[in-house]
Design an enzyme around this catalytic site. Structure first.
Site, PDB file in Angstrom:
ATOM      1  N   GLU A 164      44.175  20.221 -44.810  1.00 27.00           N
ATOM      2  CA  GLU A 164      43.325  21.357 -46.199  1.00 27.00           C
ATOM      3  C   GLU A 164      41.839  21.598 -46.092  1.00 27.00           C
ATOM      4  O   GLU A 164      41.664  23.086 -46.343  1.00 27.00           O
ATOM      5  CB  GLU A 164      43.406  20.500 -47.507  1.00 27.00           C
ATOM      6  CG  GLU A 164      43.406  21.728 -48.768  1.00 27.00           C
ATOM      7  CD  GLU A 164      42.878  20.530 -49.650  1.00 27.00           C
ATOM      8  OE1 GLU A 164      42.885  21.496 -50.900  1.00 27.00           O
ATOM      9  OE2 GLU A 164      44.410  19.600 -50.238  1.00 27.00           O
ATOM     10  N   THR A 165      41.696  20.953 -44.853  1.00 27.37           N
ATOM     11  CA  THR A 165      39.755  21.935 -44.269  1.00 27.37           C
ATOM     12  C   THR A 165      40.156  22.617 -43.845  1.00 27.37           C
ATOM     13  O   THR A 165      39.908  23.865 -43.735  1.00 27.37           O
ATOM     14  CB  THR A 165      39.224  20.588 -43.353  1.00 27.37           C
ATOM     15  OG1 THR A 165      39.029  19.400 -44.713  1.00 27.37           O
ATOM     16  CG2 THR A 165      37.841  21.192 -43.356  1.00 27.37           C
TER      17      THR A 165
END
Length: 151
Positions: free
Chosen positions: A62-63
């Site tokens: 997700e980062t």
């Protein structure tokens, strides 16, 4: 594709004082249509058996995709995650480094979808993830936040 041209150093600086830097995630490479980040598995990121924690794999995915998505929108917009799916395919042992590469599947006006592949040092696929992002107007998000705080 890129609307913001942030260097890897700027991306890493942007993530200081967050879970990203706390876990040791660092942006490591960028191409014409992809962004990569790396994580060395240590006591902050492994589960009790000494392997990369699945939740950390999802956080890494997700980062890298969220920051890639952020770099694909104009300054008046932000992106926020709406859904993530991660399939854990191979364990990564403590002490090894995993690299996550995010590539866009769709870059729409209101929705982005990113494919993220996490690979170990032998280039073996460890996790395959997909992240959906909503593209939101900064001003609208700020206004909604103010209204929420007033309640």
């Amino acid at each position: 594709m890129w609307k913001k041209t942030l260097s890897l150093q700027q991306l890493n600086q942007f993530c200081q004082q967050s879970a990203v830097s706390h876990l040791g995630i660092r942006f490591s490479a960028q191409g014409e249509n992809w962004l990569e980040a790396q994580l060395t598995v240590d006591e902050r990121s492994c589960q009790p058996m000494g392997y990369l924690h699945g939740g950390v794999s999802a956080l890494l995915a997700e980062t890298v995709a969220s920051l890639a998505g952020f770099c694909c929108v104009d300054d008046n917009f932000l992106v926020v995650g709406t859904e993530i799916n991660a399939s854990h395919l191979r364990p990564v042992k403590k002490g090894n480094t995993v690299t996550a590469r995010a590539t866009p599947a769709r870059l729409g006006r209101s929705t982005q979808v990113w494919q993220i592949d996490l690979r170990d040092e032998q280039q073996q696929l460890c996790c395959s993830a997909r992240l959906s992002l909503a593209v939101v107007n900064k001003q609208t998000l700020t206004q909604k936040g103010k209204e929420h705080n007033e309640k």
